[in-house]
Design an enzyme around this catalytic site. Structure first.
Site, PDB file in Angstrom:
ATOM      1  CD  GLU A 123      -3.114  -0.890   2.157  1.00  0.00           C
ATOM      2  OE1 GLU A 123      -3.958   0.017   2.084  1.00  0.00           O
ATOM      3  OE2 GLU A 123      -3.095  -1.710   3.103  1.00  0.00           O
ATOM      4  CG  HIS A 145       6.995 -28.326   6.885  1.00  0.00           C
ATOM      5  ND1 HIS A 145       7.352 -29.596   7.268  1.00  0.00           N
ATOM      6  CD2 HIS A 145       7.304 -27.517   7.929  1.00  0.00           C
ATOM      7  CE1 HIS A 145       7.844 -29.560   8.513  1.00  0.00           C
ATOM      8  NE2 HIS A 145       7.821 -28.302   8.924  1.00  0.00           N
ATOM      9  CE  LYS A 147     -12.138  -0.206   1.150  1.00  0.00           C
ATOM     10  NZ  LYS A 147     -11.729   0.491   2.366  1.00  0.00           N
TER      11      LYS A 147
HETATM   12  O1  PA5 Z   1      -4.997   0.414   4.621  1.00  0.00           O
HETATM   13  C1  PA5 Z   1      -6.049   0.615   4.005  1.00  0.00           C
HETATM   14  O2  PA5 Z   1      -6.387   1.737   3.613  1.00  0.00           O
HETATM   15  C2  PA5 Z   1      -6.965  -0.549   3.697  1.00  0.00           C
HETATM   16  O3  PA5 Z   1      -6.274  -1.765   3.835  1.00  0.00           O
HETATM   17  C3  PA5 Z   1      -8.198  -0.495   4.610  1.00  0.00           C
HETATM   18  O4  PA5 Z   1      -7.810  -0.671   5.949  1.00  0.00           O
HETATM   19  C4  PA5 Z   1      -9.215  -1.551   4.194  1.00  0.00           C
HETATM   20  O5  PA5 Z   1      -9.657  -1.296   2.895  1.00  0.00           O
HETATM   21  C5  PA5 Z   1     -10.416  -1.606   5.125  1.00  0.00           C
HETATM   22  O6  PA5 Z   1     -10.945  -0.327   5.338  1.00  0.00           O
HETATM   23  P1  PA5 Z   1     -11.278   0.116   6.827  1.00  0.00           P
HETATM   24  O7  PA5 Z   1      -9.968   0.036   7.562  1.00  0.00           O
HETATM   25  O8  PA5 Z   1     -11.783   1.510   6.724  1.00  0.00           O
HETATM   26  O9  PA5 Z   1     -12.286  -0.848   7.310  1.00  0.00           O
END
Ligand code: PA5
Length: 305
Positions: A197, A213, A302
């Site tokens: 990310e 393994h 999303k």
């Molecule tokens: O780091 C991020 O932005 C994502 O991995 C979010 O955490 C993920 O999409 C879930 O969203 P939220 O944390 O708002 O539930």
């Protein structure tokens, strides 16, 4: 908030006071969350084992979840579809419900929740979201939190080691493979997701002894082996694990880059490694000329779903 300030904010987050106010008995725990929120449940599940804990990062609740289950929904935004689906199911099954969120539909659901501050990236709020779990289930005196905060401050002041590692990855265009071990298996996964990310590169994780393994075979023979950089957390505290690391390196001809672990106790070590990985991914993003804050593709996905 600038991304670097979000990272530095972790030392404040560990001082955050929040509790889930659990008032009735339960037999097991189901924690539901995705991505940067879900990892919080995974890390917790690796250090808490007094009762069974199952982490769900999907739409479905395990069949056993019922009125004896404590359901903890974690979503930074409070609007994540999968987490909301499991919350609705937990309501139907009569689970005891607690939530950790900064707002959104989870905050509006009417259930008791730990409110975490808004306006940072979910993955940067890891301390805010972990604290209610740590305070509710583990004995965590204020001095312990201060100790963690001080340790993190040292990394904020000097993160050259982290920058050097990022430089190595950048120079060789490497794909990091992070090999953890208990109780740092999910920290290895956290590193992977931070590379994904923040730095926008592919990365993978696995852990000892399980990888002995399966992944041990390609460690010797995979094609393009030079493309990968194998990172391991220092295993010297655990003689079985360090033996496995040494033998694995020897028989596969693999050079492991060893990440040192600092901290006087498990929680300090966990947060130290979290922060270390955060900085490596941050520096790598900078070297690639990429905005570590940007997750626009995830956001547009999303919206389209
Ligand atoms: O780091 C991020 O932005 C994502 O991995 C979010 O955490 C993920 O999409 C879930 O969203 P939220 O944390 O708002 O539930």
């Amino acid at each position: 908030m600038e991304f670097i300030d979000q990272l530095r904010n972790l030392r404040e987050q560990v001082l955050f006071k929040a509790d889930l106010n659990i008032d009735s008995a339960f037999k097991n725990i189901v924690i539901s969350g995705m991505g940067g929120s879900g990892i919080v449940g995974n890390i917790f599940s690796e250090i808490y084992s007094r009762k069974p804990v199952q982490v769900v990062s999907d739409y479905v609740l395990p069949e056993f979840a019922d009125k004896d289950t404590l359901f903890i929904g974690i979503s930074y935004s409070g609007n994540t579809e999968e987490t909301i689906a499991t919350l609705e199911e937990a309501e139907k099954r009569g689970c005891q419900i607690r939530l950790i969120t900064s707002g959104g539909k989870l905050a509006a659901s009417g259930h008791t929740f730990a409110k975490v501050p808004q306006n940072i990236q979910p993955r940067s709020a890891i301390g805010y979201m972990l604290k209610p779990l740590l305070s509710s289930f583990l004995n965590l005196p204020d001095e312990a939190c201060l100790g963690i905060s001080k340790l993190l401050e040292n990394i904020d002041r000097d993160n050259n080691e982290e920058k050097n590692l990022a430089t190595e990855i950048f120079k060789h265009r490497s794909i990091p493979v992070i090999l953890g071990y208990h109780p740092f298996r999910w920290i290895a996964y956290r590193w992977k997701t931070q590379f994904n990310e923040n730095s926008k590169i592919m990365a993978f994780s696995n852990y000892f002894p399980e990888l002995n393994h399966n992944e041990t075979m390609p460690l010797k023979d995979t094609y393009e082996k030079d493309k990968f950089m194998f990172l391991v957390f220092d295993g010297s505290q655990n003689s079985r694990i360090s033996k496995r690391m040494n033998v694995t390196a020897e028989i596969t001809g693999t050079k492991f880059h060893v990440i040192s672990i600092k901290g006087r106790n498990l929680l300090e070590q966990l947060f130290y490694l979290i922060h270390y990985g955060d900085y490596v991914s941050y520096h790598l993003a900078g070297m690639r000329g990429i905005d570590p804050n940007d997750v626009s593709l995830i956001e547009s996905l999303k919206k389209k779903i």
